[in-house]
Design a protein around this motif. Sequence first.
Motif: not given
Length: 245
Positions: A1, A13, A33, A48, A50, A52, A67, A69-70, A93
């Motif tokens: 992050m 966020s 994030d 993006t 993110s 977690s 976890e 992530q895009t 994603t």
Amino acid sequence: MSQERNLEENLLSQAAENTLFSQLDGAETIEVDVQTDLLKIIQGQADTVSLSGEGLEIQGVRIQEIEVQTDKIAINPLSAIFGQIELNQPVKTAARIILTEADINRALISDYIRSKIQSFDLNVDGEIVSLKPQKIQIYLPDNNKIKFNGTVVIHEKDNTRQIGFTAVVSPRTIDKPILMESFNCDQGEGISLDMIVSLMNKVKELVNLPYFEFDNTKFSLRNMEVKKGNMILLVEANVKQIPTL
């Protein structure tokens, strides 16, 4: 992050984290994030998102770790300004998910999962046979081994019966598909060879699908890694809304 975020990123966020917490039945930790700035928000863009988390639980399904992530996303700028991330179009994603043996077995008996896997049909020599899982237990005894114990009700023409079975498979990886190592009936009359062939063909058909759809999210399983007591999944998804699990 990211360790340093601008004001817009912090606001979005934190808003996403609060929304997730409100939707979950429980969570040990969540961190979101969002990478963007005010100009991009006004233009309906974010670089993006993110995510977690640990110990996330919703509808009886618990995830030990996740976890996400895009890729770059298109968002509703008005909603974003007021602290919500609303997608204008689906986003690609990637996710890494860790499930424990206990989490998996608890999920299998939840009302939510049971409603998704009620029964399926097989074509056995031109006759439709329906299989309805009753109780499935999964064990992760060794690296790269998945053991199933369970009972299934079989509805055939003019006949309904129950069998118990034990099966061992090796998980799907990037290089190879799911492989059946053994299948044994340990309760009831057993099943015919023709039915086993039809069942194996059905399993092959399912695992070879290019993607699955679950609650309006299309996802594909890229890799499975099994360690004693834990399963690690690498998943690619086409997500229509954030937040989602």
